[in-house]
Structures are given as C-alpha cells and as structure tokens.
Design an enzyme around this catalytic site. Structure first.
Site, PDB file in Angstrom:
ATOM      1  N   HIS A 281       0.855  -1.198   0.000  1.00 34.90           N
ATOM      2  CA  HIS A 281       0.000   0.000   0.000  1.00 34.90           C
ATOM      3  C   HIS A 281       0.886   1.241   0.000  1.00 34.90           C
ATOM      4  CE1 HIS A 281      -3.289   2.637   0.307  1.00 34.90           C
ATOM      5  NE2 HIS A 281      -4.127   1.830   0.940  1.00 34.90           N
ATOM      6  N   ALA A 282       0.893   1.935  -1.132  1.00 38.59           N
ATOM      7  CA  ALA A 282       1.714   3.134  -1.295  1.00 38.59           C
ATOM      8  C   ALA A 282       0.854   4.357  -1.594  1.00 38.59           C
ATOM      9  CB  ALA A 282       2.725   2.917  -2.429  1.00 38.59           C
TER      10      ALA A 282
ATOM     11  N   TYR B 173      -0.828   7.049   3.802  1.00 39.72           N
ATOM     12  CA  TYR B 173      -0.143   6.176   4.739  1.00 39.72           C
ATOM     13  C   TYR B 173       1.365   6.402   4.620  1.00 39.72           C
ATOM     14  CZ  TYR B 173      -4.792   4.101   4.956  1.00 39.72           C
ATOM     15  OH  TYR B 173      -6.152   3.921   5.107  1.00 39.72           O
TER      16      TYR B 173
ATOM     17  N   ARG C  85      -0.719  -0.500  -4.513  1.00 42.06           N
ATOM     18  CA  ARG C  85      -1.766   0.518  -4.567  1.00 42.06           C
ATOM     19  C   ARG C  85      -1.104   1.890  -4.548  1.00 42.06           C
ATOM     20  NH1 ARG C  85      -7.580   0.644  -1.676  1.00 42.06           N
ATOM     21  NH2 ARG C  85      -7.942  -0.582  -3.555  1.00 42.06           N
TER      22      ARG C  85
END
Length: 645
Positions: free
Chosen positions: A165-166, A170, A218
């Site tokens: 998850h990029a 975050y 992502r």
C-alpha cells in the site's frame, strides 16, 4: 458466459486468476482487539469467494509491530500466521485467489489506537503542544525489514499475492509526496530521494517471496487538494522505478485523509461511476504495467467495457460485492437484473467504519454483511400468510425475506408504485442510482412472486378480508408541518412535493431546514430559480449526512451559490418574505416561494394496530413507521422482523 472480457482469466507471474475482478482491501472492524483473524472475517471473505470473485485482498494488514493498531489485522509477528492461514484456506475453498495488503499506516493509526507508533517522514503536528517527530534512520531501517518479514509470513500463510500500500496518506505515500515529506537527507528532496524508502520496501518484499509470486501496489494517481502534492507524471515515474524493483501490477486509486480528497477513497454516489478509470489507463499506457481500475465500478457492463477497451487489465469491484456477494456469479450467468446494487450511500461501509458506536461495517442493501453465518437462509416449517402494509423499501425487503423463507406475504401499497421515499431520494441531484435501486427492488419482488396489490390503502376492513396470520406495518413517514403563522399560504410547499414534481416554485426561494433533504431540494431547484437561501435552526447544515457525502454536498452548494443561514428559526411566513430569529433578533428574508424541509413524522396507523390487538393478530411495526430514520436502519429492521416470523 456473459461479460466475457472481465470474466476471462489472467495470469500474473505464477498466479492465474479465473477472472479479472478484485475484491479490494476495505476496513471492516472485524479483526479482534488482538489483531487476529476472526470467524466473522473469514465468513465475510468466503461469501465473496463463493460468489465468484477472482482475487480477495485482506484489508490493511500491519507489517511493523510498533505501529500496529488494535482492531486492525496484523502480520507483524509469526503468531498471526495460523489465523491468516485459516483465512486463505477459506478463500481458496470458495474458489478465489487470496491476497494480503501490506500496510504501514502513518498518522492513520492515531484514529484507531493512539498507543501505536506513527511512522511519518517529517514532524507531524497533531495539536499545538503535540508534535510527532519524523522517523529516524533506525525506524526507517526497521520498517523496511518489517515489510520483508511480513512478506515471508504471507507466503507461509498461503497467500497467492501481495499488495504494497503506497497510497492514501499512509507512511509510504507520505514519504513519496512532497506535501508531507520535508526531509533533507537521502529520503527527502528530489522525487528519486522521496521514492527511496518505498523502493527499499519493495525490494525487501521481493527478496522474501518466491519468484513466481505477484506483487501488486496501490498508488494514488496524483494528490488531490494537497499543496506540493504528487502529479500524475511523478506517479508514472515512480511506478517505472517500482516495476524495476519487482512490482507487477498497479492498483490505481486516489484520495488522502488530510483533505477533502478523502471523498475519493470511498467515493459516494455524488462522484461519477468510473471517475478514476482514465487515470489508470494513462498510467498503464506510459508504464507498460498491468493495471487495476478503481473507483465506483459497480456494473458488470461497465467493468467489461473497461477491460475490452484496454484501459485496465483488472477491475476492483468492492462495495458492489458488499451489497451483493453473488455479484460475480449473477453477472456471469446473465442474471444482471437480480443484482442487489450498491447505491454509493456510504451509510454502512464508510460511516459505519468511522463510527465508534458501530461494531463493524454493514450495508444499506445487505443487512447480512458481517453476519454471513447468522444469515444462512432459514426456511420456515410453519408457512404463514403475512400482510405487509406499505411498499417502500422496508416493506419490500420484509416481503422478499418472508417469501424466501417460505411464507406467503401479501404486500399492499396505497399508491400506484413501489419504492416509497427511496424514489423521492432518487430525484435529488446525483442520486439517480437510488431511484433505480428502488425500482429494481420492486421488480425483484415481483420475480419472486410476492403478491403485490397497488392502490390498496389498508384499513381494518382490508385486514379482515385478507385474514392474515401476522401483520407488518411499514407505512413510512410524511413531511412534518411547520407550525408558524403563514405556513398555509399558497406559495408554501414541502420538500416531498417538490421532489415528486407535484409543486413548482419560482423567483427567490427560501428552504426551511438544512438537513439532508433540505439541501438536496435546494440543489434540485438550483438553476431553475433566481436565488436560494437555506435556513437551519442548528449550528451547522448537513448534520445528518455522513462525512464523505457532506463534503460533496457542501462543495455543490458552494459552486451553485446557495446561501445557508444557521442558528436561525423561522417564526413567520409572509407573502413576500419570511421572518427568522437569529442571535436574539428578528430579521426578514425576502422571497417569492418557501419550501419546508424540517423532517418527517410517522404516519398514523393506530386504527390498524388497534384492530390487530383486538383480533389477537401479531403486529410488527418497522422502518419509518416507527420513526423517521436512515434507510439503512429501516431495511435491517425489516429483515430482522421477517426472520423472526
């Protein structure tokens, strides 16, 4: 097979998906306080796998133990492997591939667990006297290793694919975006430096998994509403580097929780279907990578066209599978008309996730969400004739549930059509899908052979004629009347009559009531009248809207030039003005027309309930007939009552 493009297989490294549909990572609150997989979460995923989905991704799964918040899944220790293995086994048994989303949450962990470490590139101000320092080199090194260790555990737990998850503000995205990353060392400054942490995480992941295991990532197509945010050109360049580091497929999203752009993360009905597809198409073209399209893709024909056109290789169908876990099977088998459609209301998924009072997410269209085991169809051994009074969504839901269980429901509706206030809601701007859903609901009830009697107001005489074993009253609500002098003047109408097309207004219009319905009426009238002013008693308008819908509605009010006045009470209506009390003073607002939108009150049904009591007929009251509420509550109540009969 219908929609052969989206339901064709695709192979990514050693993993072959039976179709190109991905059930994405979505917050559920179904993990335990111990961050472990629960039976509830397993049943939730298994239902979508059995329903025909191609690849199920877990919700965000913490990789770094120090930054692993409670009630979120974790993969930051070997102790989590057995539970995750039970999850992958259930997904595989259902016929889908299983993926885990590897997550380091940054400042987002504060919302769920203020005791968790926040890993952020630069100092992060939480309050005037509370600043979280940017990550040290030691923490950065630990986090990179944590991603690799998590990847190893994912292999042991039986996952077929990983997703890094990029996006969405975050930790990795915060390092990549200049809007958050103010570092001056090798992890800040140029795009190449800002990408360094992410690329080292990707290499750490890739070093701990087999060569044939696919790695998704992502990303945000670009940064919305952030000063110095990522451009799509920045994202494209970063994705090219990520490809070299070992990423196979890009899950192209949008949004961040630091601005109004959070609306893109869980896009409500206000955003157009497929609003982000063209960004995925450009990124696919310029990187040459496999790409996943995301963003209000909730129709099989729409999904099929995206694949056919070459704009993306796979599609995320998330909330549409919350609303109907059989979405894929129904689509493949050509039973599109039977799909229970997501209407983008966000009431159960996002608003439920955000509310501390709600134990886990749910869905307006699907009360079984999160209760899959409990909601196994329970056929009755004692079929009853049940009179359902009212053909709004609560009455329809109750009648269909009764029919499925083997009862004999008779639904009577006083008007000439089904759907009730959901039809009215669909008349408001950008909410056509709600009207379509209400119409579809009536059609499905007819296909289930529910006996429906339109233009049949129910009286005690009707109950006597039908002679039911039990009665469900779902008569709904009607607009509340404004009790002030002048409220009965001819230029005064109500929100329901406006949305139904029964009343017309002209000139300068004042809408009394700044809740959801009042604001939607104001938008509905915008462009057709000279000026609109909304008057609200409370300190803010849109108080009854969820966060993301409120963002969209308030943006629309601003662009349409609709004025709002809060902390104001209407005390009188005159022929060419209304009188309001604000700050202890009386003011007059000139107007030509007045629309009252101060809420709704349950219709009176005492004659029916009294008759049932006299004749010892069990009588249940559901939905707005109890009190005016959100459709989510009404539909859940309808199912619960129908399951008890």
């Amino acid at each position: 097979m219908a929609f052969e493009n989206v339901f064709s297989p695709i192979k990514i490294r050693g993993m072959e998906m039976k179709n190109r549909v991905i059930f994405p990572a979505m917050g559920t609150k179904m993990a335990g306080d111990d961050k472990m997989v629960t039976d509830q979460l397993i049943n939730y995923h298994a239902a979508r796998a059995i329903g025909g989905n191609g690849l199920n991704f877990t919700e965000v799964c913490s990789v770094y133990d120090k930054a692993s918040p409670k009630t979120f899944l974790a993969i930051s220790d070997d102790k989590y492997i057995p539970g995750l293995k039970r999850l992958t086994d259930a997904i595989h048994a259902g016929g889908a591939m299983a993926g885990v989303q590897l997550w380091l949450g940054g400042s987002a962990v504060l919302f769920g667990d203020p005791t968790s470490m926040v890993v952020t590139p630069s100092d992060f101000k939480v309050q005037d006297n509370y600043v979280i320092p940017g990550a040290s080199k030691e923490v950065i090194t630990e986090a990179i290793k944590a991603f690799g260790d998590a990847a190893r555990r994912a292999v042991e737990a039986g996952f077929d694919a990983l997703e890094f998850h990029a996006g969405h503000n975050y930790t990795p995205h915060s390092f990549l975006s200049k809007a958050f990353n103010k570092r001056t060392d090798e992890y800040g400054g140029s795009l190449e430096n800002r990408a360094r942490f992410l690329l080292e995480c990707i290499r750490s992941i890739r070093a701990n998994v087999p060569e044939d295991m696919p790695l998704f990532m992502r990303v945000d197509a670009f940064d919305d509403d952030l000063e110095d945010g990522l451009t799509i050109e920045d994202t494209i360049q970063f994705c090219k580097w990520a490809k070299e580091a070992g990423v196979d497929a890009l899950d192209v999203s949008r949004g961040n929780f630091s601005s109004a752009a959070i609306k893109y993360e869980v896009p409500p009905v206000d955003l157009p279907r497929g609003f982000n597809v063209d960004n995925a198409a450009r990124i696919k073209e310029e990187t040459g990578m496999l790409t996943v399209a995301v963003g209000r893709i909730n129709d099989p024909a729409q999904a099929d066209e995206i694949i056919k056109s070459g704009k993306a290789d796979m599609v995320v169908i998330g909330r549409a599978q919350l609303a109907d876990p059989e979405f894929c099977n129904k689509s493949m088998n050509g039973k599109v008309e039977d799909i229970i459609r997501c209407v983008g209301c966000n009431q159960g998924c996002y608003d439920g996730f955000s509310s501390p009072e709600v134990p886990f997410i749910t869905c307006l269209r699907n009360p079984a969400l999160g209760r899959e085991a409990e909601f196994t169809l329970n056929k009755t051994e004692n079929p009853k004739k049940v009179l359902v009074v009212g053909g709004g969504v609560a009455g329809l839901q109750a009648a269909m549930e009764l029919k499925d269980r083997g009862h004999n429901p008779i639904l009577c509706e006083a008007s000439s059509s089904l759907g009730g206030q959901f039809i009215l809601a669909g008349a408001a701007p950008r909410k056509e899908e709600m009207k379509e859903a209400a119409i579809s609901m009536g059609d499905i009830a007819k296909r289930k052979a529910v006996e429906i009697r339109l233009e049949t107001p129910v009286t005690p005489e009707v109950i006597k004629e039908i002679n039911p074993d039990e009665v469900i009253i779902a008569t709904g609500a009607e607009p509340m009347k404004l009790r002030v002098p002048g409220a009965d003047l001819p230029h005064v109408t109500n929100s329901h009559d406006i949305l139904a097309g029964n009343s017309m207004v002209t000139g300068e219009v004042v809408v009394i009531g700044g809740g959801l319905v009042g604001l939607e009426v104001a938008e509905y009238l915008s462009g057709n009248v000279n000026k609109i002013t909304v008057v609200e008693m409370l300190s803010e308008v849109a108080k009854d809207l969820g966060q993301l819908r409120k963002i969209c509605v308030m943006e629309s009010l601003y662009h349409e030039g609709i004025k709002t006045i809060t902390d104001a009470k209407c005390t009188e209506i005159k022929e060419k003005s209304i009188v309001i009390e604000k700050d202890g003073e009386l003011q007059e607002l000139p107007c030509d027309s007045v629309v009252v939108a101060i809420g709704a009150r349950s219709r009176d049904f005492t004659d029916l309930s009294n008759y049932c009591e006299d004749k010892n007929i069990p009588c249940h009251v559901i939905g707005d007939a109890v009190r005016a509420r959100r459709a989510l509550n009404c539909i859940e109540e309808a199912v619960n009552v129908a399951r008890e009969i």
